[in-house]
Design a protein around this motif. Structure first.
Motif, mmCIF file in Angstrom:
data_model
loop_
_atom_site.group_PDB
_atom_site.id
_atom_site.type_symbol
_atom_site.label_atom_id
_atom_site.label_comp_id
_atom_site.label_asym_id
_atom_site.label_seq_id
_atom_site.Cartn_x
_atom_site.Cartn_y
_atom_site.Cartn_z
ATOM 1 N N TYR A 181 -0.703 20.666 12.792
ATOM 2 C CA TYR A 181 -0.212 20.640 14.170
ATOM 3 C C TYR A 181 -1.248 19.989 15.081
ATOM 4 C CZ TYR A 181 3.062 24.001 12.282
ATOM 5 O OH TYR A 181 4.011 24.607 11.501
ATOM 6 N N ALA A 182 -0.738 19.256 16.066
ATOM 7 C CA ALA A 182 -1.574 18.744 17.147
ATOM 8 C C ALA A 182 -0.870 19.109 18.448
ATOM 9 C CB ALA A 182 -1.759 17.231 17.046
ATOM 10 N N ILE A 199 8.220 26.743 16.394
ATOM 11 C CA ILE A 199 8.121 25.790 15.285
ATOM 12 C C ILE A 199 7.045 26.231 14.313
ATOM 13 C CG2 ILE A 199 7.610 23.400 14.671
ATOM 14 C CD1 ILE A 199 8.699 22.550 17.379
ATOM 15 N N ARG A 200 5.890 26.565 14.835
ATOM 16 C CA ARG A 200 4.766 26.967 13.980
ATOM 17 C C ARG A 200 5.104 28.234 13.183
ATOM 18 N NH1 ARG A 200 -0.882 25.715 14.750
ATOM 19 N NH2 ARG A 200 -0.347 24.908 16.820
ATOM 20 N N VAL A 231 2.029 16.074 6.935
ATOM 21 C CA VAL A 231 2.725 15.841 8.196
ATOM 22 C C VAL A 231 1.987 16.559 9.317
ATOM 23 C CG1 VAL A 231 4.825 16.351 9.504
ATOM 24 C CG2 VAL A 231 5.001 15.459 7.189
ATOM 25 N N CYS A 232 1.896 15.905 10.458
ATOM 26 C CA CYS A 232 1.367 16.509 11.679
ATOM 27 C C CYS A 232 2.490 16.567 12.705
ATOM 28 C CB CYS A 232 0.199 15.701 12.228
ATOM 29 S SG CYS A 232 -0.499 16.344 13.767
ATOM 30 N N LEU A 233 2.815 17.761 13.145
ATOM 31 C CA LEU A 233 3.799 17.949 14.205
ATOM 32 C C LEU A 233 3.066 17.999 15.540
ATOM 33 C CD1 LEU A 233 6.029 20.740 12.621
ATOM 34 C CD2 LEU A 233 6.437 18.276 12.628
ATOM 35 N N ASP A 266 0.843 -1.189 0.000
ATOM 36 C CA ASP A 266 0.000 0.000 0.000
ATOM 37 C C ASP A 266 0.880 1.242 0.000
ATOM 38 O OD1 ASP A 266 -1.882 1.968 0.332
ATOM 39 O OD2 ASP A 266 -2.266 1.532 2.433
ATOM 40 N N PHE A 267 1.141 1.786 -1.189
ATOM 41 C CA PHE A 267 1.949 2.992 -1.286
ATOM 42 C C PHE A 267 1.093 4.256 -1.257
ATOM 43 C CE2 PHE A 267 4.990 -0.112 -2.904
ATOM 44 C CZ PHE A 267 6.152 0.280 -2.258
ATOM 45 N N SER A 268 -0.204 4.111 -0.953
ATOM 46 C CA SER A 268 -1.073 5.279 -0.897
ATOM 47 C C SER A 268 -0.882 6.071 0.388
ATOM 48 C CB SER A 268 -2.542 4.862 -1.028
ATOM 49 O OG SER A 268 -2.938 4.075 0.088
ATOM 50 N N MET A 269 -0.276 5.454 1.421
ATOM 51 C CA MET A 269 -0.088 6.148 2.691
ATOM 52 C C MET A 269 0.824 7.357 2.488
ATOM 53 S SD MET A 269 1.344 4.788 6.385
ATOM 54 C CE MET A 269 3.091 4.838 6.013
ATOM 55 N N ASP A 270 0.332 8.545 2.827
ATOM 56 C CA ASP A 270 1.157 9.739 2.657
ATOM 57 C C ASP A 270 1.143 10.640 3.887
ATOM 58 O OD1 ASP A 270 -1.366 10.853 2.558
ATOM 59 O OD2 ASP A 270 -1.030 11.981 0.708
ATOM 60 N N LYS A 271 0.667 10.113 5.031
ATOM 61 C CA LYS A 271 0.613 10.895 6.262
ATOM 62 C C LYS A 271 1.714 10.456 7.230
ATOM 63 C CE LYS A 271 -4.367 11.922 6.353
ATOM 64 N NZ LYS A 271 -5.615 11.771 7.134
ATOM 65 N N ALA A 272 2.305 11.436 7.898
ATOM 66 C CA ALA A 272 3.318 11.151 8.916
ATOM 67 C C ALA A 272 3.071 12.028 10.131
ATOM 68 C CB ALA A 272 4.715 11.391 8.370
ATOM 69 N N VAL A 273 3.287 11.456 11.300
ATOM 70 C CA VAL A 273 3.183 12.177 12.571
ATOM 71 C C VAL A 273 4.579 12.249 13.172
ATOM 72 C CG1 VAL A 273 2.263 12.089 14.927
ATOM 73 C CG2 VAL A 273 0.790 11.501 12.981
#
Length: 273
Positions: free
Chosen positions: A94-95, A78-79, A67-69, A3-10
């Protein structure tokens, strides 16, 4: 099927930076580096440019686009930086983790960002090989990247005596994770099969991780630890965790003396955000 559709990173960037704040004899930092070290904001440590820039560029090279930081309420530095930079290749959300309650609690803060999709989790103070980040995208289901100890000795900035402070993964005959052994002592290390595979907090998760994060108890340190949530998924939910073994180093920015050892390894690394 991959599954190469995953494009989210935390990216976990909320830490207090306690060891980075601590003064070290004989360590020389420039004024900008000194300011970030005193603030404990490791992700923004200037090594030509903020360390987090290298991490984000590697994610973009590996195919991640969102990406979620996970940050502390007071980490506006950072923001402000990324809102002014306006990256082209990667979108940043951001979270906020209100209190430093551990890595599982930090991941739980990103539930709205994940929105039911699979996602990567990494640390803000580690620079991972693009190979590992890309291969996790290709998994079907949950998984982790583990890094060969000898490759870490050879190519990272982590001295052999420090690498023993990291966790080791136990893998079964089907390349599935059995458990993460946190900071094993000499006897536990001797009992583990070779080569040793080091966990550097590099994971692929699905939505089940959030309920697992809510199901665990605090550790002895009083924190909700991500390895405990993973073990809950393995033992209770019976979620298989596929292991990608990587013979390449991870760079680690934990304390002030790491700045000088990381700088030459990042020299010449192209950053394209």
């Amino acid at each position: 099927m991959a599954d190469f559709s995953m494009d989210k990173a935390v990216i976990l960037a909320r830490g207090l930076g306690t060891r980075m704040r601590r003064a070290e004899a004989g360590v020389a930092l420039d004024p900008r580096q000194q300011a970030m070290a005193d603030a404990g904001v490791k992700a923004m440590m200037p090594i030509d440019r903020p360390f987090l820039d290298y991490v984000l560029s590697a994610l973009a090279d590996a195919g991640y686009r969102r990406v979620c930081l996970v940050v502390a309420p007071e980490h506006d530095v950072i923001r402000r930086y990324y809102e002014g930079l306006r990256p082209r290749r990667i979108a940043i959300d951001y979270a906020v983790q209100r209190e430093p309650k551990g890595t599982a609690d930090a991941v739980a803060a990103a539930e709205e960002f994940a929105a039911g999709d699979p996602f990567l989790v990494i640390n803000a103070d580690n620079y991972y090989p693009i190979e590992a980040l890309a291969r996790l995208r290709g998994l079907a289901g949950c998984g982790t990247a583990l890094f060969e100890q000898e490759a870490m000795f050879a190519g990272s900035n982590i001295a052999p005596e420090r690498i023993r402070q990291f966790a080791v993964g136990q893998i079964d005959g089907s390349s599935l994770l059995q458990r993460i052994v946190e900071k094993p002592d000499e006897a536990a290390l001797a009992a583990l099969p070779r080569p040793l595979w080091i966990s550097m907090n590099c994971w692929r998760f699905g939505p089940a991780i959030f309920e697992a994060c809510r199901s665990i108890r605090p550790s002895k340190r009083g924190e909700y630890e991500l390895p405990d949530a993973v073990q809950h998924l393995i033992d209770v939910v019976r979620e298989p965790f596929h292991v990608i073994t990587v013979r390449a180093p991870v760079l680690d920015l934990t304390c002030r003396k790491d700045v000088a050892t990381i700088a030459p390894k990042l020299a010449g690394v192209r950053v394209d955000l």
